[in-house]
Design a protein around this motif. Structure first.
Motif, PDB file in Angstrom:
ATOM      1  N   GLN A  73       3.400   5.524   5.955  1.00  0.00           N
ATOM      2  CA  GLN A  73       2.167   5.945   5.118  1.00  0.00           C
ATOM      3  C   GLN A  73       1.731   4.995   3.924  1.00  0.00           C
ATOM      4  N   ASP A  74       2.747   4.269   3.754  1.00  0.00           N
ATOM      5  CA  ASP A  74       2.122   3.092   2.674  1.00  0.00           C
ATOM      6  C   ASP A  74       1.542   2.221   3.197  1.00  0.00           C
ATOM      7  N   ASP A  75       1.629   1.843   4.459  1.00  0.00           N
ATOM      8  CA  ASP A  75       0.846   0.917   5.263  1.00  0.00           C
ATOM      9  C   ASP A  75      -0.648   1.505   5.798  1.00  0.00           C
ATOM     10  N   ILE A  76      -0.670   2.780   6.027  1.00  0.00           N
ATOM     11  CA  ILE A  76      -1.686   3.526   6.148  1.00  0.00           C
ATOM     12  C   ILE A  76      -2.505   3.526   4.901  1.00  0.00           C
ATOM     13  N   ASN A  77      -2.021   3.715   3.788  1.00  0.00           N
ATOM     14  CA  ASN A  77      -2.839   3.585   2.572  1.00  0.00           C
ATOM     15  C   ASN A  77      -3.276   2.188   2.154  1.00  0.00           C
ATOM     16  N   THR A  78      -2.519   1.288   2.412  1.00  0.00           N
ATOM     17  CA  THR A  78      -3.006  -0.029   2.094  1.00  0.00           C
ATOM     18  C   THR A  78      -3.890  -0.727   3.253  1.00  0.00           C
ATOM     19  N   GLN A  79      -3.769  -0.298   4.364  1.00  0.00           N
ATOM     20  CA  GLN A  79      -4.524  -0.951   5.560  1.00  0.00           C
ATOM     21  C   GLN A  79      -6.045  -0.222   5.538  1.00  0.00           C
ATOM     22  N   THR A  80      -6.288   0.885   5.061  1.00  0.00           N
ATOM     23  CA  THR A  80      -7.623   1.601   4.999  1.00  0.00           C
ATOM     24  C   THR A  80      -8.709   0.759   4.651  1.00  0.00           C
ATOM     25  N   GLU A  81      -8.677   0.080   3.649  1.00  0.00           N
ATOM     26  CA  GLU A  81      -9.631  -0.586   3.041  1.00  0.00           C
ATOM     27  C   GLU A  81     -10.251  -1.809   4.028  1.00  0.00           C
ATOM     28  N   ALA A  82      -9.186  -2.601   4.487  1.00  0.00           N
ATOM     29  CA  ALA A  82      -9.594  -3.463   5.478  1.00  0.00           C
ATOM     30  C   ALA A  82     -10.154  -2.766   6.765  1.00  0.00           C
ATOM     31  N   PRO A 114     -22.089  -1.727  17.431  1.00  0.00           N
ATOM     32  CA  PRO A 114     -21.439  -0.791  17.807  1.00  0.00           C
ATOM     33  C   PRO A 114     -20.158  -0.573  17.088  1.00  0.00           C
ATOM     34  N   ALA A 115     -19.594   0.683  17.298  1.00  0.00           N
ATOM     35  CA  ALA A 115     -18.609   1.011  16.571  1.00  0.00           C
ATOM     36  C   ALA A 115     -17.120   0.083  17.089  1.00  0.00           C
ATOM     37  N   THR A 116     -16.298  -0.222  16.065  1.00  0.00           N
ATOM     38  CA  THR A 116     -14.941  -0.876  16.349  1.00  0.00           C
ATOM     39  C   THR A 116     -13.929   0.126  16.752  1.00  0.00           C
ATOM     40  N   VAL A 117     -13.213  -0.030  17.798  1.00  0.00           N
ATOM     41  CA  VAL A 117     -12.080   0.845  18.111  1.00  0.00           C
ATOM     42  C   VAL A 117     -10.756  -0.248  17.872  1.00  0.00           C
ATOM     43  N   VAL A 118      -9.964   0.581  17.306  1.00  0.00           N
ATOM     44  CA  VAL A 118      -8.696  -0.120  16.875  1.00  0.00           C
ATOM     45  C   VAL A 118      -7.246   0.786  16.804  1.00  0.00           C
ATOM     46  N   ASN A 119      -6.358   0.156  17.275  1.00  0.00           N
ATOM     47  CA  ASN A 119      -5.066   0.835  17.443  1.00  0.00           C
ATOM     48  C   ASN A 119      -4.519   0.933  15.999  1.00  0.00           C
ATOM     49  N   TRP A 120      -4.054   2.110  15.583  1.00  0.00           N
ATOM     50  CA  TRP A 120      -3.764   2.168  14.210  1.00  0.00           C
ATOM     51  C   TRP A 120      -1.986   2.557  14.311  1.00  0.00           C
ATOM     52  N   GLY A 121      -1.252   1.646  14.606  1.00  0.00           N
ATOM     53  CA  GLY A 121       0.197   1.854  14.861  1.00  0.00           C
ATOM     54  C   GLY A 121       1.009   0.667  13.899  1.00  0.00           C
ATOM     55  N   GLY A 122       2.167   0.866  14.053  1.00  0.00           N
ATOM     56  CA  GLY A 122       3.093  -0.110  13.567  1.00  0.00           C
ATOM     57  C   GLY A 122       3.144  -1.634  14.415  1.00  0.00           C
ATOM     58  N   ILE A 173      -7.332  -7.574  11.483  1.00  0.00           N
ATOM     59  CA  ILE A 173      -7.939  -7.021  10.287  1.00  0.00           C
ATOM     60  C   ILE A 173      -7.219  -6.771   9.242  1.00  0.00           C
ATOM     61  N   THR A 174      -5.864  -6.278   9.511  1.00  0.00           N
ATOM     62  CA  THR A 174      -5.183  -5.772   8.133  1.00  0.00           C
ATOM     63  C   THR A 174      -3.943  -6.839   7.861  1.00  0.00           C
ATOM     64  N   GLY A 175      -3.771  -7.575   8.528  1.00  0.00           N
ATOM     65  CA  GLY A 175      -2.490  -8.404   8.616  1.00  0.00           C
ATOM     66  C   GLY A 175      -1.168  -7.582   8.912  1.00  0.00           C
ATOM     67  N   PRO A 176      -0.032  -7.929   8.818  1.00  0.00           N
ATOM     68  CA  PRO A 176       1.211  -7.326   9.391  1.00  0.00           C
ATOM     69  C   PRO A 176       1.409  -6.065   8.488  1.00  0.00           C
ATOM     70  N   CYS A 177       2.241  -5.216   9.172  1.00  0.00           N
ATOM     71  CA  CYS A 177       2.497  -4.018   8.167  1.00  0.00           C
ATOM     72  C   CYS A 177       3.940  -4.475   7.120  1.00  0.00           C
ATOM     73  N   ALA A 178       3.600  -3.805   6.142  1.00  0.00           N
ATOM     74  CA  ALA A 178       4.808  -4.321   5.176  1.00  0.00           C
ATOM     75  C   ALA A 178       6.173  -3.503   5.287  1.00  0.00           C
ATOM     76  N   VAL A 179       6.037  -2.379   5.940  1.00  0.00           N
ATOM     77  CA  VAL A 179       7.317  -1.608   6.076  1.00  0.00           C
ATOM     78  C   VAL A 179       7.768  -1.417   7.624  1.00  0.00           C
ATOM     79  N   ASP A 180       8.808  -2.055   8.027  1.00  0.00           N
ATOM     80  CA  ASP A 180       9.442  -1.805   9.145  1.00  0.00           C
ATOM     81  C   ASP A 180      10.002  -0.743   9.451  1.00  0.00           C
ATOM     82  N   TRP A 181      10.317  -0.255  10.573  1.00  0.00           N
ATOM     83  CA  TRP A 181      10.918   1.244  10.959  1.00  0.00           C
ATOM     84  C   TRP A 181      12.084   1.541  10.237  1.00  0.00           C
TER      85      TRP A 181
END
Length: 302
Positions: free
Chosen positions: A212-221, A229-237, A282-290
């Motif tokens: 969730q921390d990555d979801i929060n911080t990646q939303t703005e980007a 037309p719309a951009t489609v992007v995978n939102w996963g780790g 778009i967002t850079g790498p995730c900050a929280v590994d699994w």
């Protein structure tokens, strides 16, 4: 971090939406709309300083809701049992169109879709790009979900072009985090703690979990990547991991060990490994590994 914006969040009491709403409400004027059918959930969102309204997206009635939002985060979705495709399409597809029509003055809209729109592949390690074939993921507990969310994507793409509204469609993977919204890993951690088996569909059953921390911080980007037309992007780790792997790690953390019970579900996704290349650009790498993320939910809920 977004600041000084007027943001509309749909489904603000949801697993992903509530902590995101809380995060955004610190520095923005946030409104939240939903049916608020569960006792106490509207009050919980109100307590964040959010302005709430009761809205049923299927009705298309937005009386009392402004239309001057700068950003829209559409996270609400119908995810229910049964085979009422008509209702699922009315909420997830038509409701999305009516919402974006009402909010067409916005600078951008994020429409949260799901990895469940992807066509199942026989290889559990198959990596899905954004242009991968779509299909029915045959979710046992929500049989209408995949089809209606694919329809939602189509409607959102139409709205971007018809209203000249920048849209980003983000396909969510397995989300998890703190704040009492553990997601699938949280459910599995609770099972391990209780000495119960972790139940999954396949061996291995792969995901690209995102904290969730990555979801929060990646939303703005992601909003910044909205386009016409719309951009489609995978939102996963960034890291693929199986249920079997994270269950074993949970067993280590709790000191109780873990048992994984596989109940095969033919026709379903054997894996949901999402290619993170576009999202990372778009967002850079995730900050929280699994492992760090799962340790956090273990420590915070101990």
């Amino acid at each position: 971090m977004l600041s000084g914006e007027k943001i509309l969040v749909t489904g603000p009491a949801g697993q992903i939406a509530f902590p995101l709403t809380q995060y955004l409400a610190r520095d923005n004027e946030v409104w939240g709309i939903a049916r608020f059918g569960t006792p106490g959930e509207r009050e919980r969102v109100d307590a964040l300083g959010v302005t709430t309204r009761r809205v049923d997206l299927a009705s298309g009635e937005f009386d009392g809701l402004p239309d001057d939002f700068t950003y829209v985060l559409h996270l609400a979705a119908f995810l229910g049992e049964g085979l009422d495709y008509d209702h699922a399409l009315r909420v997830n597809a038509e409701g999305t169109g009516l919402l974006l029509q009402h909010c067409r003055k916005a600078k951008a809209a994020l429409v949260m879709s799901t990895a469940s729109v992807l066509k199942p592949h026989e290889d559990p390690h198959h990596v899905y790009r954004e242009d991968a074939p779509l299909g029915d993921a045959n979710i046992a507990y929500a049989q209408t979900y995949s089809v209606s969310k694919t329809a939602e994507e189509a409607v959102a793409r139409y709205c971007a072009r018809a209203f000249d509204l920048p849209v980003v469609i983000a396909r969510m993977n397995a989300s998890y985090g703190s704040y009492g919204n553990g997601g699938l890993p949280g459910i599995h951690l609770a099972a391990v703690r209780a000495g119960e088996p972790v139940v999954t569909r396949w061996d291995p059953c792969m995901y690209s979990p995102i904290h969730q921390d990555d979801i929060n911080t990646q939303t703005e980007a992601l909003l910044g990547a909205a386009s016409v037309p719309a951009t489609v992007v995978n939102w996963g780790g960034d890291e693929p991991v199986s249920v079997q792997e994270w269950a074993a790690y949970m067993g280590e953390l709790t000191g109780k060990g873990a048992t994984v019970e596989v109940r095969e579900q033919p026709g379903t996704l054997r894996g949901q490994v999402l290619d993170p290349t576009r999202r990372r650009s778009i967002t850079g790498p995730c900050a929280v590994d699994w492992r760090t993320g799962i340790r956090r939910i273990h420590d915070e809920t101990a």
